[in-house]
Design a protein around this motif. Structure first.
Motif, mmCIF file in Angstrom:
data_model
loop_
_atom_site.group_PDB
_atom_site.id
_atom_site.type_symbol
_atom_site.label_atom_id
_atom_site.label_comp_id
_atom_site.label_asym_id
_atom_site.label_seq_id
_atom_site.Cartn_x
_atom_site.Cartn_y
_atom_site.Cartn_z
ATOM 1 N N LEU A 131 0.832 -1.204 0.000
ATOM 2 C CA LEU A 131 0.000 0.000 0.000
ATOM 3 C C LEU A 131 0.866 1.253 0.000
ATOM 4 C CD1 LEU A 131 -2.792 -1.001 2.558
ATOM 5 C CD2 LEU A 131 -2.916 -1.034 0.048
ATOM 6 N N ASP A 132 1.979 1.210 0.702
ATOM 7 C CA ASP A 132 2.861 2.378 0.729
ATOM 8 C C ASP A 132 3.510 2.615 -0.639
ATOM 9 O OD1 ASP A 132 2.378 3.196 3.331
ATOM 10 O OD2 ASP A 132 3.891 1.833 4.168
ATOM 11 N N GLU A 168 -10.705 -0.795 4.134
ATOM 12 C CA GLU A 168 -9.760 -0.034 4.958
ATOM 13 C C GLU A 168 -8.462 0.232 4.203
ATOM 14 O OE1 GLU A 168 -11.532 -2.650 6.034
ATOM 15 O OE2 GLU A 168 -12.918 -1.448 7.262
ATOM 16 N N ASP A 169 -8.058 -0.694 3.349
ATOM 17 C CA ASP A 169 -6.847 -0.484 2.560
ATOM 18 C C ASP A 169 -7.025 0.681 1.583
ATOM 19 O OD1 ASP A 169 -5.612 -2.566 3.858
ATOM 20 O OD2 ASP A 169 -5.842 -4.003 2.222
ATOM 21 N N TYR A 170 -8.201 0.756 0.972
ATOM 22 C CA TYR A 170 -8.481 1.897 0.085
ATOM 23 C C TYR A 170 -8.475 3.200 0.874
ATOM 24 C CZ TYR A 170 -9.720 -1.159 -3.818
ATOM 25 O OH TYR A 170 -9.670 -2.078 -4.845
ATOM 26 N N ARG A 171 -9.087 3.179 2.050
ATOM 27 C CA ARG A 171 -9.134 4.393 2.865
ATOM 28 C C ARG A 171 -7.740 4.827 3.288
ATOM 29 N NH1 ARG A 171 -13.813 6.887 4.998
ATOM 30 N NH2 ARG A 171 -12.169 8.335 5.610
ATOM 31 N N TYR A 172 -6.885 3.881 3.599
ATOM 32 C CA TYR A 172 -5.516 4.213 4.008
ATOM 33 C C TYR A 172 -4.822 5.041 2.934
ATOM 34 C CZ TYR A 172 -0.527 3.563 4.997
ATOM 35 O OH TYR A 172 0.808 3.792 5.229
ATOM 36 N N VAL A 173 -4.939 4.603 1.679
ATOM 37 C CA VAL A 173 -4.267 5.295 0.584
ATOM 38 C C VAL A 173 -4.949 6.615 0.265
ATOM 39 C CG1 VAL A 173 -3.681 5.171 -1.872
ATOM 40 C CG2 VAL A 173 -3.339 3.168 -0.411
ATOM 41 N N TYR A 174 -6.244 6.593 0.098
ATOM 42 C CA TYR A 174 -6.953 7.811 -0.311
ATOM 43 C C TYR A 174 -6.973 8.867 0.792
ATOM 44 C CZ TYR A 174 -8.627 6.153 -4.857
ATOM 45 O OH TYR A 174 -8.707 5.740 -6.163
ATOM 46 N N ASP A 175 -7.090 8.451 2.042
ATOM 47 C CA ASP A 175 -7.029 9.425 3.142
ATOM 48 C C ASP A 175 -5.708 10.187 3.097
ATOM 49 O OD1 ASP A 175 -9.517 8.820 4.215
ATOM 50 O OD2 ASP A 175 -8.742 7.395 5.685
ATOM 51 N N ALA A 176 -4.620 9.463 2.884
ATOM 52 C CA ALA A 176 -3.300 10.094 2.859
ATOM 53 C C ALA A 176 -3.171 11.058 1.679
ATOM 54 C CB ALA A 176 -2.214 9.027 2.799
ATOM 55 N N ILE A 177 -3.639 10.657 0.523
ATOM 56 C CA ILE A 177 -3.558 11.525 -0.661
ATOM 57 C C ILE A 177 -4.381 12.787 -0.459
ATOM 58 C CG2 ILE A 177 -4.267 11.719 -3.085
ATOM 59 C CD1 ILE A 177 -1.661 10.259 -2.692
ATOM 60 N N LEU A 178 -5.591 12.652 0.032
ATOM 61 C CA LEU A 178 -6.470 13.810 0.172
ATOM 62 C C LEU A 178 -6.012 14.760 1.265
ATOM 63 C CD1 LEU A 178 -9.882 12.044 -0.453
ATOM 64 C CD2 LEU A 178 -8.727 13.681 -1.947
ATOM 65 N N PRO A 208 -23.582 -1.281 -3.777
ATOM 66 C CA PRO A 208 -24.029 -0.482 -2.629
ATOM 67 C C PRO A 208 -23.004 -0.432 -1.498
ATOM 68 C CG PRO A 208 -25.844 -1.823 -3.437
ATOM 69 C CD PRO A 208 -24.612 -2.283 -4.162
ATOM 70 N N THR A 209 -22.333 -1.551 -1.242
ATOM 71 C CA THR A 209 -21.310 -1.569 -0.195
ATOM 72 C C THR A 209 -20.124 -0.687 -0.593
ATOM 73 O OG1 THR A 209 -21.941 -3.805 0.466
ATOM 74 C CG2 THR A 209 -19.765 -3.040 1.145
ATOM 75 N N ALA A 210 -19.694 -0.818 -1.828
ATOM 76 C CA ALA A 210 -18.598 0.022 -2.316
ATOM 77 C C ALA A 210 -18.982 1.497 -2.276
ATOM 78 C CB ALA A 210 -18.226 -0.384 -3.739
ATOM 79 N N THR A 211 -20.235 1.787 -2.569
ATOM 80 C CA THR A 211 -20.706 3.180 -2.566
ATOM 81 C C THR A 211 -20.641 3.775 -1.168
ATOM 82 O OG1 THR A 211 -22.153 2.737 -4.461
ATOM 83 C CG2 THR A 211 -22.661 4.681 -3.124
ATOM 84 N N GLU A 212 -20.958 2.993 -0.169
ATOM 85 C CA GLU A 212 -20.887 3.506 1.208
ATOM 86 C C GLU A 212 -19.440 3.831 1.587
ATOM 87 O OE1 GLU A 212 -23.178 4.540 3.433
ATOM 88 O OE2 GLU A 212 -24.419 4.323 1.633
ATOM 89 N N THR A 213 -18.510 3.000 1.185
ATOM 90 C CA THR A 213 -17.094 3.295 1.435
ATOM 91 C C THR A 213 -16.701 4.586 0.735
ATOM 92 O OG1 THR A 213 -16.548 0.956 1.681
ATOM 93 C CG2 THR A 213 -14.733 2.459 1.154
ATOM 94 N N PHE A 214 -17.092 4.712 -0.516
ATOM 95 C CA PHE A 214 -16.779 5.890 -1.318
ATOM 96 C C PHE A 214 -17.390 7.148 -0.702
ATOM 97 C CE2 PHE A 214 -17.720 8.507 -5.197
ATOM 98 C CZ PHE A 214 -16.403 8.759 -5.568
ATOM 99 N N HIS A 221 -13.619 14.151 3.594
ATOM 100 C CA HIS A 221 -12.653 15.045 2.938
ATOM 101 C C HIS A 221 -13.339 16.034 2.000
ATOM 102 C CE1 HIS A 221 -9.135 12.712 4.307
ATOM 103 N NE2 HIS A 221 -9.878 11.635 4.089
ATOM 104 N N ALA A 222 -14.576 16.396 2.288
ATOM 105 C CA ALA A 222 -15.365 17.203 1.360
ATOM 106 C C ALA A 222 -14.666 18.500 0.973
ATOM 107 C CB ALA A 222 -16.738 17.502 1.952
ATOM 108 N N ALA A 223 -13.925 19.102 1.883
ATOM 109 C CA ALA A 223 -13.252 20.370 1.579
ATOM 110 C C ALA A 223 -12.150 20.207 0.546
ATOM 111 C CB ALA A 223 -12.686 20.981 2.858
ATOM 112 N N LYS A 224 -11.650 18.993 0.377
ATOM 113 C CA LYS A 224 -10.569 18.732 -0.580
ATOM 114 C C LYS A 224 -11.072 18.100 -1.882
ATOM 115 C CE LYS A 224 -6.829 20.032 1.693
ATOM 116 N NZ LYS A 224 -5.730 19.083 1.931
ATOM 117 N N ILE A 225 -12.402 18.023 -2.030
ATOM 118 C CA ILE A 225 -12.970 17.355 -3.203
ATOM 119 C C ILE A 225 -13.893 18.316 -3.942
ATOM 120 C CG2 ILE A 225 -14.386 15.431 -4.001
ATOM 121 C CD1 ILE A 225 -13.459 13.884 -1.507
#
Length: 388
Positions: A131-132, A168-178, A208-214, A221-225
């Protein structure tokens, strides 16, 4: 005047049709942005006809024609979504070519006073194992796009889809980028019909599950999107998602099958646009968006309806080969010297498929010089051994 000229075109069922060339329409240019909707066209790249451009070779581009095509989009008030899947990311456009493309296009957009947003992904690090590694690849590309003065589109990552084991793996990467981006970005959710290697993105094959994660990511991170671009070819899903977005976050439709109704909106919510189809139908899209600015919904509907058969055909299954139809349209319209593509992708659609592109573009009066386009169509038929 076409003078009643016809062209014989092969059909997928083995038959032939005699198609009358229609008068070209005189489209009105609209170099300013639109008031009611933000609209990007995802632009293709023009291959150098004398370059190698065989599968696996470094991309060799015709820079003059590539940039001239973007100037054409700017003349119709469209922003350019640069270095996206339409430009053959992950299908032949390598990182060296991406860097040069983003730099040149961003400079051109500044000169023209036009809007540009460019794709940042991880495709230069196919060796990513953790992931890193993926995060480092995103960080490099995001930083480069920002350094060129372009808005960032955070593209979906094949490498992340391969490595991630959970939401959680997706969130780890995207949280850091945003957390580190300098300006609000556009998040890109590209469905597996556009790239089968992105199946199960956001950690689940259940939409639907993927959409909730998204949505959780977007809310946090709404201020950065600035907005989200969704390319799942589901109008119902898009309507539900855009209604759930935080205030101020746009939904940029990537639905090349249902864009007229989604951009028009339902009276409460609407979609803005970031579409590969707009590269093929720019003058008609401009006429429709002008009508929307004028409050003339009937004219908007009429203008958009004329484009839909062409768009749905170009993006027909297998959808990920739609780039061939986009480049073919550009060739028919005289925007490039040859019908050749990076990675040899001009061979990805059949002759009857391309003949149908011609026919539908003719129906929509999108061929600026029908006689010239017919001449090129006949050249293709002759070369393919399909002339009647």
């Amino acid at each position: 005047m076409t003078g009643g000229t016809t062209i014989a075109l092969p059909r997928a069922d083995g038959g032939w049709a005699e198609v009358a060339l229609r008068e070209p329409r005189q489209w009105k240019e609209h170099p300013q942005p639109y008031a009611e909707r933000v609209a990007f066209a995802a632009a293709h790249v023009v291959a150098d006809p004398l370059g190698d451009n065989t599968p696996g070779a470094p991309a060799a581009l015709d820079w003059e024609s590539t940039l001239a095509f973007r100037a054409e989009l700017f003349r119709y008030g469209l922003g350019v979504a640069e270095a996206m899947d339409t430009a053959q990311r992950n299908m032949g456009l390598d990182w060296a070519a991406v860097r040069e493309l983003v730099r040149r296009s961003a400079e051109q957009a500044r000169t023209c006073g036009a809007r540009i947003a460019s794709g940042a992904g991880t495709d230069h690090r196919d060796d990513a194992a953790t992931l890193d590694d993926v995060l480092a690849a995103y960080t490099e590309q995001v930083g480069y796009v920002e350094s060129c003065g372009s808005q960032v589109i955070v593209m979906a990552s094949r490498q992340l889809a391969r490595i991630a084991r959970s939401a959680e793996d997706y969130r780890y990467v995207y949280d850091a980028i945003l957390r580190q981006v300098a300006e609000p970005v556009i998040l890109h959710w590209l469905g597996e019909m556009f790239d089968p290697q992105l199946a199960g993105y956001w950690g689940s094959a259940d939409v639907p599950t993927a959409t909730e994660t998204f949505l959780g990511l977007v809310r946090d991170h709404a201020a950065k999107i600035d907005g989200v671009k969704v390319s799942l070819l589901s109008a119902g899903h898009e309507r539900g998602l855009r209604a759930a977005l935080p205030e101020g976050v746009r939904l940029y439709t990537g639905d090349d099958f249902n864009y007229p109704e989604l951009i028009r909106g339902d009276g409460e919510h609407h979609s803005d646009a970031l579409l590969g189809a707009f590269s093929a139908i720019a003058p008609a899209a401009s006429a429709a968006l002008t009508a929307l600015d004028d409050g003339d919904l009937a004219r908007y509907d009429e203008e958009m309806a004329s484009t839909l058969p062409l768009a749905r055909h170009v993006f027909g299954a297998p959808t990920f080969y739609y780039k061939t139809g986009i480049a073919f349209m550009a060739w028919l319209c005289g925007h490039q010297r040859g019908f050749t593509m990076v990675g040899g992708l001009q061979s990805a659609r059949s002759v009857p498929h391309l003949a149908r592109v011609f026919e539908l573009a003719n129906d929509a009066r999108l061929l600026p010089d029908p006689e010239f386009a017919a001449h090129r169509m006949r050249l293709l038929l002759d070369t393919a051994g399909a002339a009647r």
